[in-house]
Design a protein around this motif. Structure first.
Motif, PDB file in Angstrom:
ATOM      1  N   MET A 216      44.213  43.131  44.972  1.00 39.62           N
ATOM      2  CA  MET A 216      43.625  43.127  43.629  1.00 39.62           C
ATOM      3  C   MET A 216      44.006  44.372  42.857  1.00 39.62           C
ATOM      4  O   MET A 216      44.433  45.363  43.443  1.00 39.62           O
ATOM      5  CB  MET A 216      42.084  43.090  43.751  1.00 39.62           C
TER       6      MET A 216
ATOM      7  N   ILE B 277      38.473  39.511  56.036  1.00 41.41           N
ATOM      8  CA  ILE B 277      38.176  39.375  54.607  1.00 41.41           C
ATOM      9  C   ILE B 277      38.709  38.041  54.090  1.00 41.41           C
ATOM     10  O   ILE B 277      38.016  37.318  53.354  1.00 41.41           O
ATOM     11  CB  ILE B 277      38.809  40.535  53.799  1.00 41.41           C
TER      12      ILE B 277
ATOM     13  N   ASP C  64      43.117  54.384  48.439  1.00 37.56           N
ATOM     14  CA  ASP C  64      43.145  53.559  49.653  1.00 37.56           C
ATOM     15  C   ASP C  64      44.367  53.862  50.507  1.00 37.56           C
ATOM     16  O   ASP C  64      44.289  53.924  51.727  1.00 37.56           O
ATOM     17  CB  ASP C  64      43.265  52.082  49.258  1.00 37.56           C
TER      18      ASP C  64
ATOM     19  N   ILE D 287      37.404  55.610  52.045  1.00 39.75           N
ATOM     20  CA  ILE D 287      37.838  54.225  51.784  1.00 39.75           C
ATOM     21  C   ILE D 287      39.296  54.081  52.210  1.00 39.75           C
ATOM     22  O   ILE D 287      40.148  54.885  51.846  1.00 39.75           O
ATOM     23  CB  ILE D 287      37.673  53.843  50.295  1.00 39.75           C
ATOM     24  N   GLY D 288      39.554  53.031  52.992  1.00 40.80           N
ATOM     25  CA  GLY D 288      40.924  52.787  53.451  1.00 40.80           C
ATOM     26  C   GLY D 288      41.231  53.415  54.802  1.00 40.80           C
ATOM     27  O   GLY D 288      42.320  53.195  55.348  1.00 40.80           O
TER      28      GLY D 288
ATOM     29  N   ASP E  97      42.065  50.714  57.435  1.00 38.76           N
ATOM     30  CA  ASP E  97      43.386  50.085  57.250  1.00 38.76           C
ATOM     31  C   ASP E  97      44.487  51.050  57.662  1.00 38.76           C
ATOM     32  O   ASP E  97      45.474  50.657  58.287  1.00 38.76           O
ATOM     33  CB  ASP E  97      43.577  49.664  55.791  1.00 38.76           C
TER      34      ASP E  97
ATOM     35  N   ALA F   1      44.485  47.532  45.375  1.00 36.12           N
ATOM     36  CA  ALA F   1      43.820  47.654  46.670  1.00 36.12           C
ATOM     37  C   ALA F   1      43.731  46.303  47.345  1.00 36.12           C
ATOM     38  O   ALA F   1      43.575  45.272  46.690  1.00 36.12           O
ATOM     39  CB  ALA F   1      42.419  48.239  46.501  1.00 36.12           C
ATOM     40  N   GLY F   2      43.824  46.332  48.621  1.00 37.50           N
ATOM     41  CA  GLY F   2      43.696  45.136  49.448  1.00 37.50           C
ATOM     42  C   GLY F   2      43.904  45.598  50.878  1.00 37.50           C
ATOM     43  O   GLY F   2      44.865  46.315  51.160  1.00 37.50           O
ATOM     44  N   ALA F   3      42.995  45.203  51.764  1.00 36.29           N
ATOM     45  CA  ALA F   3      43.066  45.716  53.132  1.00 36.29           C
ATOM     46  C   ALA F   3      44.438  45.460  53.754  1.00 36.29           C
ATOM     47  O   ALA F   3      45.016  46.334  54.407  1.00 36.29           O
ATOM     48  CB  ALA F   3      41.982  45.054  53.975  1.00 36.29           C
TER      49      ALA F   3
ATOM     50  N   TYR G  71      33.135  43.682  43.289  1.00 39.92           N
ATOM     51  CA  TYR G  71      34.225  42.699  43.256  1.00 39.92           C
ATOM     52  C   TYR G  71      34.161  41.831  42.006  1.00 39.92           C
ATOM     53  O   TYR G  71      33.080  41.381  41.599  1.00 39.92           O
ATOM     54  CB  TYR G  71      34.110  41.750  44.451  1.00 39.92           C
TER      55      TYR G  71
ATOM     56  N   ASN H  12      47.192  47.548  52.222  1.00 44.35           N
ATOM     57  CA  ASN H  12      47.042  48.940  52.668  1.00 44.35           C
ATOM     58  C   ASN H  12      47.779  49.124  54.004  1.00 44.35           C
ATOM     59  O   ASN H  12      48.480  50.120  54.217  1.00 44.35           O
ATOM     60  CB  ASN H  12      45.569  49.309  52.873  1.00 44.35           C
TER      61      ASN H  12
ATOM     62  N   ARG I 102      32.881  42.139  55.408  1.00 39.82           N
ATOM     63  CA  ARG I 102      32.489  42.451  54.033  1.00 39.82           C
ATOM     64  C   ARG I 102      31.205  41.679  53.725  1.00 39.82           C
ATOM     65  O   ARG I 102      31.241  40.496  53.394  1.00 39.82           O
ATOM     66  CB  ARG I 102      33.587  42.056  53.045  1.00 39.82           C
TER      67      ARG I 102
ATOM     68  N   ARG J 163      36.331  38.872  41.917  1.00 38.80           N
ATOM     69  CA  ARG J 163      37.397  38.132  42.594  1.00 38.80           C
ATOM     70  C   ARG J 163      37.074  36.654  42.766  1.00 38.80           C
ATOM     71  O   ARG J 163      37.909  35.905  43.290  1.00 38.80           O
ATOM     72  CB  ARG J 163      37.704  38.788  43.939  1.00 38.80           C
TER      73      ARG J 163
ATOM     74  N   LEU K 136      38.779  44.852  41.711  1.00 43.26           N
ATOM     75  CA  LEU K 136      37.623  45.522  42.308  1.00 43.26           C
ATOM     76  C   LEU K 136      37.468  46.895  41.671  1.00 43.26           C
ATOM     77  O   LEU K 136      38.450  47.497  41.217  1.00 43.26           O
ATOM     78  CB  LEU K 136      37.707  45.592  43.835  1.00 43.26           C
TER      79      LEU K 136
ATOM     80  N   GLN L  71      35.857  50.657  42.419  1.00 42.04           N
ATOM     81  CA  GLN L  71      35.262  51.594  43.382  1.00 42.04           C
ATOM     82  C   GLN L  71      34.474  52.632  42.601  1.00 42.04           C
ATOM     83  O   GLN L  71      35.008  53.298  41.721  1.00 42.04           O
ATOM     84  CB  GLN L  71      36.361  52.277  44.197  1.00 42.04           C
TER      85      GLN L  71
HETATM   86  O1  KDG Z   1      37.177  44.955  50.304  1.00 41.18           O
HETATM   87  C1  KDG Z   1      38.244  44.368  50.183  1.00 41.18           C
HETATM   88  O2  KDG Z   1      38.327  43.156  50.137  1.00 41.18           O
HETATM   89  C2  KDG Z   1      39.489  45.104  50.102  1.00 41.18           C
HETATM   90  O3  KDG Z   1      40.476  44.658  50.632  1.00 41.18           O
HETATM   91  C3  KDG Z   1      39.511  46.350  49.336  1.00 41.18           C
HETATM   92  C4  KDG Z   1      39.610  47.671  50.004  1.00 41.18           C
HETATM   93  O4  KDG Z   1      40.661  48.324  49.348  1.00 41.18           O
HETATM   94  C5  KDG Z   1      39.852  47.785  51.451  1.00 41.18           C
HETATM   95  O5  KDG Z   1      39.031  46.930  52.115  1.00 41.18           O
HETATM   96  C6  KDG Z   1      39.612  49.202  51.912  1.00 41.18           C
HETATM   97  O6  KDG Z   1      39.342  49.185  53.256  1.00 41.18           O
END
Ligand code: KDG
Ligand code: ATP
Length: 336
Positions: free
Chosen positions: A37, A161, A314, A274-275, A278, A57-59, A128, A62, A194, A130, A114, A116
């Protein structure tokens, strides 16, 4: 959209790889799939307004970026909108040498977002936007293309996720792990729970049955019961080869090949946690690709986790291979 640029970067140091490539192409070391995202990051309470910085960002991406920075070849499969934020996602990943050749652009749905929010000190909140996003339109066809174009990858990395995003992404993950096993691709699952997307019981019902397809299971100590109520032994009994458990600032441990290893975290000043998870996974998988021992894999995971914690963003502060030793410098050192 298919047929975007193929990352031609050679795999460096990979001690094993995936199945046979078709068409003379080299398989990727790692394929990840999920939702990425646009990410807005604020430095204080959101309701007060102020400046926000825009990134992605996206797990799963990352992890892909962390691996690519270390010289491994990584592909990300996902769906973005036909919008400027989707273009930001693709442009950023390409700049980080992550292959986006099978990414699909959905003309009907927007790229997810998203935000933060840095609320107090090192405590952040994630918000979120999303629901109905392009990323949540991921389906089995996206996975099929990503797993086969260029030959089966060495490792498929998925997180908990993605199946929480809806029935399509859930089917995509279930299909991906089964197909990977058939293709001889190793599967890594990070539980990455999550709670804003689903509750632990729903996650358990979907993720538990994936274990027979999983080679490397990664979970935080508080997430492990979601897939293994009795602890690591349950996951090993279900057929998982390696169980990796993260303990935040207390480090991590692994059960692999009859060994149990535990390492403390590296001591670093905390910029943002955060991150970290990952980054840890990217380090662990990098060690696996390099043929390191369980202790060596864990050490690289802990090192990348520390890089993520000691820097903002991240994935922004993750190291290249040449930078891995930077954490050993004394505080205040300047490299000239
Ligand atoms: O929470 C999520 O869905 C994500 O992928 C966003 C974050 O950047 C990620 O989880 C960080 O760990
Ligand atoms: N404060 C810290 N100092 C140094 N290293 C840390 C710190 N916090 C985390 N790490 C490292 O990063 C690894 C992963 O962190 P953590 O267990 O917090 O993951 P996580 O909860 O999955 O994170 P996230 O979901 O935010 O990505 C830890 O095992 C540790 O090695």
């Amino acid at each position: 959209m298919t047929g975007g640029s193929r990352n031609d970067r050679a795999a460096t140091g990979g001690s094993w790889n995936g199945g046979t490539a078709t068409g003379g192409e080299t398989p990727f070391d790692v394929l990840t799939l999920g939702e990425t995202m646009a990410c807005l990051h604020g430095s204080g309470p959101l309701r007060l307004g102020g400046d926000l910085t825009l990134s992605i960002a996206g797990a799963e991406t990352n992890v892909a970026i962390g691996l690519a920075r270390l010289g491994h070849t990584a592909r990300w499969a996902g769906v973005v909108g036909a919008d400027e934020l989707g273009a930001l996602v693709l442009r950023t990943l390409r700049a980080e040498a992550v292959d986006t050749g099978t990414v699909r652009i959905d003309p009907e749905r927007p790229t997810g977002l998203l935000i933060q929010e840095n609320r107090i000190g090192d405590v952040s909140r994630v918000h979120y936007y999303r629901s109905g996003s392009a990323g949540s339109a991921l389906g089995i066809a996206d996975v099929t293309a990503a797993l086969t174009a260029g030959g089966p990858p060495g490792i498929l990395h998925v997180t908990g996720i993605t199946p929480a995003l809806g029935p399509g992404p859930r089917a995509a993950v279930e299909h991906a792990v089964r197909r990977a096993q058939e293709l001889g691709t190793r599967v890594c699952l990070d539980v990455n729970h999550r709670a804003r997307l689903w509750d632990a019981a729903a996650a358990s019902a979907v993720l538990g049955p994936l274990l027979p397809y999983v080679d490397v299971l990664v979970a935080s100590y508080d997430e492990l019961p979601i897939v293994a109520p009795g602890g690591a032994g349950d996951a090993l009994a279900a057929g998982v080869a390696e169980v990796v458990v993260k303990h935040g600032s207390a480090g991590a441990e692994v059960w692999a090949g009859g060994e149990h290893v535990r390492l403390p975290a590296r001591r670093v000043p905390v910029a943002s946690t955060i991150g970290a998870g990952d980054a840890f996974v990217a380090g662990y998988l990098s060690g696996l690709l390099d043929g390191l021992s369980p202790a060596g894999r864990l050490e690289r995971g802990v090192t990348l986790g520390a890089f993520a914690v000691a820097t903002h963003g991240d994935w922004h502060g993750l190291p290249t291979r040449e930078e891995l030793g930077l954490l050993s410098l004394a505080a205040g050192d300047t490299v000239r």
